[in-house]
Design a protein around this motif. Structure first.
Motif, PDB file in Angstrom:
ATOM      1  N   ILE A  69      -5.429 -80.821  69.612  1.00  0.00           N
ATOM      2  CA  ILE A  69      -5.964 -79.522  70.017  1.00  0.00           C
ATOM      3  C   ILE A  69      -6.478 -79.614  71.452  1.00  0.00           C
ATOM      4  O   ILE A  69      -7.144 -80.577  71.817  1.00  0.00           O
ATOM      5  CB  ILE A  69      -7.098 -79.083  69.067  1.00  0.00           C
ATOM      6  CG1 ILE A  69      -6.528 -78.945  67.654  1.00  0.00           C
ATOM      7  CG2 ILE A  69      -7.745 -77.793  69.542  1.00  0.00           C
ATOM      8  CD1 ILE A  69      -7.550 -78.873  66.572  1.00  0.00           C
ATOM      9  N   VAL A  70      -6.137 -78.594  72.255  1.00  0.00           N
ATOM     10  CA  VAL A  70      -6.602 -78.516  73.633  1.00  0.00           C
ATOM     11  C   VAL A  70      -7.230 -77.141  73.839  1.00  0.00           C
ATOM     12  O   VAL A  70      -6.669 -76.127  73.459  1.00  0.00           O
ATOM     13  CB  VAL A  70      -5.447 -78.741  74.634  1.00  0.00           C
ATOM     14  CG1 VAL A  70      -5.930 -78.581  76.071  1.00  0.00           C
ATOM     15  CG2 VAL A  70      -4.819 -80.116  74.435  1.00  0.00           C
ATOM     16  N   LEU A  71      -8.415 -77.148  74.447  1.00  0.00           N
ATOM     17  CA  LEU A  71      -9.103 -75.905  74.757  1.00  0.00           C
ATOM     18  C   LEU A  71      -8.556 -75.311  76.049  1.00  0.00           C
ATOM     19  O   LEU A  71      -8.086 -76.036  76.934  1.00  0.00           O
ATOM     20  CB  LEU A  71     -10.609 -76.141  74.909  1.00  0.00           C
ATOM     21  CG  LEU A  71     -11.415 -76.234  73.608  1.00  0.00           C
ATOM     22  CD1 LEU A  71     -11.027 -77.413  72.769  1.00  0.00           C
ATOM     23  CD2 LEU A  71     -12.888 -76.239  73.908  1.00  0.00           C
ATOM     24  N   ALA A  72      -8.646 -73.983  76.179  1.00  0.00           N
ATOM     25  CA  ALA A  72      -8.161 -73.297  77.375  1.00  0.00           C
ATOM     26  C   ALA A  72      -8.797 -73.891  78.622  1.00  0.00           C
ATOM     27  O   ALA A  72      -9.990 -74.174  78.656  1.00  0.00           O
ATOM     28  CB  ALA A  72      -8.458 -71.810  77.285  1.00  0.00           C
ATOM     29  N   GLY A  73      -7.962 -74.096  79.645  1.00  0.00           N
ATOM     30  CA  GLY A  73      -8.430 -74.667  80.891  1.00  0.00           C
ATOM     31  C   GLY A  73      -8.368 -76.175  80.948  1.00  0.00           C
ATOM     32  O   GLY A  73      -8.771 -76.786  81.933  1.00  0.00           O
ATOM     33  N   ALA A  74      -7.850 -76.798  79.904  1.00  0.00           N
ATOM     34  CA  ALA A  74      -7.798 -78.268  79.849  1.00  0.00           C
ATOM     35  C   ALA A  74      -6.383 -78.727  79.539  1.00  0.00           C
ATOM     36  O   ALA A  74      -5.497 -77.933  79.200  1.00  0.00           O
ATOM     37  CB  ALA A  74      -8.770 -78.785  78.798  1.00  0.00           C
ATOM     38  N   GLU A  75      -6.197 -80.033  79.659  1.00  0.00           N
ATOM     39  CA  GLU A  75      -4.919 -80.644  79.312  1.00  0.00           C
ATOM     40  C   GLU A  75      -5.143 -82.106  78.947  1.00  0.00           C
ATOM     41  O   GLU A  75      -6.172 -82.683  79.285  1.00  0.00           O
ATOM     42  CB  GLU A  75      -3.921 -80.545  80.463  1.00  0.00           C
ATOM     43  CG  GLU A  75      -4.298 -81.294  81.709  1.00  0.00           C
ATOM     44  CD  GLU A  75      -3.290 -81.124  82.842  1.00  0.00           C
ATOM     45  OE1 GLU A  75      -3.057 -82.117  83.551  1.00  0.00           O
ATOM     46  OE2 GLU A  75      -2.755 -80.017  83.026  1.00  0.00           O
ATOM     47  N   ILE A  76      -4.160 -82.667  78.247  1.00  0.00           N
ATOM     48  CA  ILE A  76      -4.145 -84.101  77.983  1.00  0.00           C
ATOM     49  C   ILE A  76      -2.735 -84.587  78.249  1.00  0.00           C
ATOM     50  O   ILE A  76      -1.758 -83.967  77.809  1.00  0.00           O
ATOM     51  CB  ILE A  76      -4.620 -84.457  76.550  1.00  0.00           C
ATOM     52  CG1 ILE A  76      -4.648 -85.976  76.366  1.00  0.00           C
ATOM     53  CG2 ILE A  76      -3.814 -83.755  75.485  1.00  0.00           C
ATOM     54  CD1 ILE A  76      -5.382 -86.447  75.112  1.00  0.00           C
ATOM     55  N   PRO A 133      -6.472 -69.620  78.961  1.00  0.00           N
ATOM     56  CA  PRO A 133      -7.055 -68.468  78.266  1.00  0.00           C
ATOM     57  C   PRO A 133      -6.083 -67.289  78.220  1.00  0.00           C
ATOM     58  O   PRO A 133      -5.073 -67.270  78.923  1.00  0.00           O
ATOM     59  CB  PRO A 133      -8.288 -68.139  79.106  1.00  0.00           C
ATOM     60  CG  PRO A 133      -8.056 -68.746  80.434  1.00  0.00           C
ATOM     61  CD  PRO A 133      -7.132 -69.904  80.221  1.00  0.00           C
ATOM     62  N   GLY A 134      -6.434 -66.315  77.386  1.00  0.00           N
ATOM     63  CA  GLY A 134      -5.632 -65.109  77.260  1.00  0.00           C
ATOM     64  C   GLY A 134      -5.630 -64.273  78.523  1.00  0.00           C
ATOM     65  O   GLY A 134      -6.238 -64.637  79.538  1.00  0.00           O
TER      66      GLY A 134
END
Length: 183
Positions: free
Chosen positions: A75-82, A163-164
């Motif tokens: 799971i990745v939150l908006a504005g982030a990356e892995i 984000p949306g």
């Protein structure tokens, strides 16, 4: 004649077992499993200000439920990356995963799978999901991505979220279930 019949049966059994064990479009035993290699991923931003169980903007949750189906998920939150550095691929390799968004709040979330190779960055898939406004987005969507173009190259696979459309990042957790690359 009896020996010929027995030999024919043995050959037929061998071919049936061989073809059953070589199912097409499913991961085999030789895989790069992103969830098992989560600790090798590079999270950006790598800050501890997020309201998640790990206090990071990317995490693994076992049995993450979307649409009544539980799967292990990255799971990745908006504005982030892995990002994950993955060794050179062979011809015919594929990336398998499910994609989904769980929360019935906010204005939706976009998810990317990006591949870096030879100093180029290609978007392999982008999907916007808004389970709060679209009932059809309340399930896992299974995808298969052919990596033929990247055979014999070291690659970096990046899972990212945004984000949306209104920039509202409330409940914007994009999920990839059981992401793997088959060898």
């Amino acid at each position: 004649m009896k020996n010929l019949t027995e030999a024919t049966v043995i050959i037929l059994v061998f071919f049936v077992i061989f073809f059953i064990s070589c199912e097409l479009d499913t991961p085999n035993d030789l895989t790069y499993d992103f969830i098992n290699n989560f600790s090798k991923g590079t999270i950006s931003p790598d800050t501890a200000i997020f309201d998640t169980p790990t206090k990071k903007p990317a995490l693994v949750i076992k049995k993450w439920e979307i649409g009544g189906v539980k799967r292990d998920a990255l799971i990745v939150l908006a504005g982030a990356e892995i990002g994950f550095n993955v060794p050179a691929r062979r011809q015919g390799d594929r990336l398998y995963c499910g994609i989904g968004a769980r929360f019935l709040a906010g204005d939706g979330v976009g998810g990317y799978i990006i591949l870096e190779s030879d100093n180029k960055r290609d978007t392999l898939i982008y999907q916007f999901l808004s389970p709060s406004t679209n009932v059809k987005d309340r399930v896992w969507f299974d995808v298969v991505i052919n990596l033929f173009k990247y055979r014999s190259k070291d690659i970096k696979v990046i899972f990212a979220a945004e984000p949306g459309p209104s920039g509202d990042d409330i409940a914007d957790w994009f999920s990839w279930s059981e992401p793997k690359i088959s060898y």
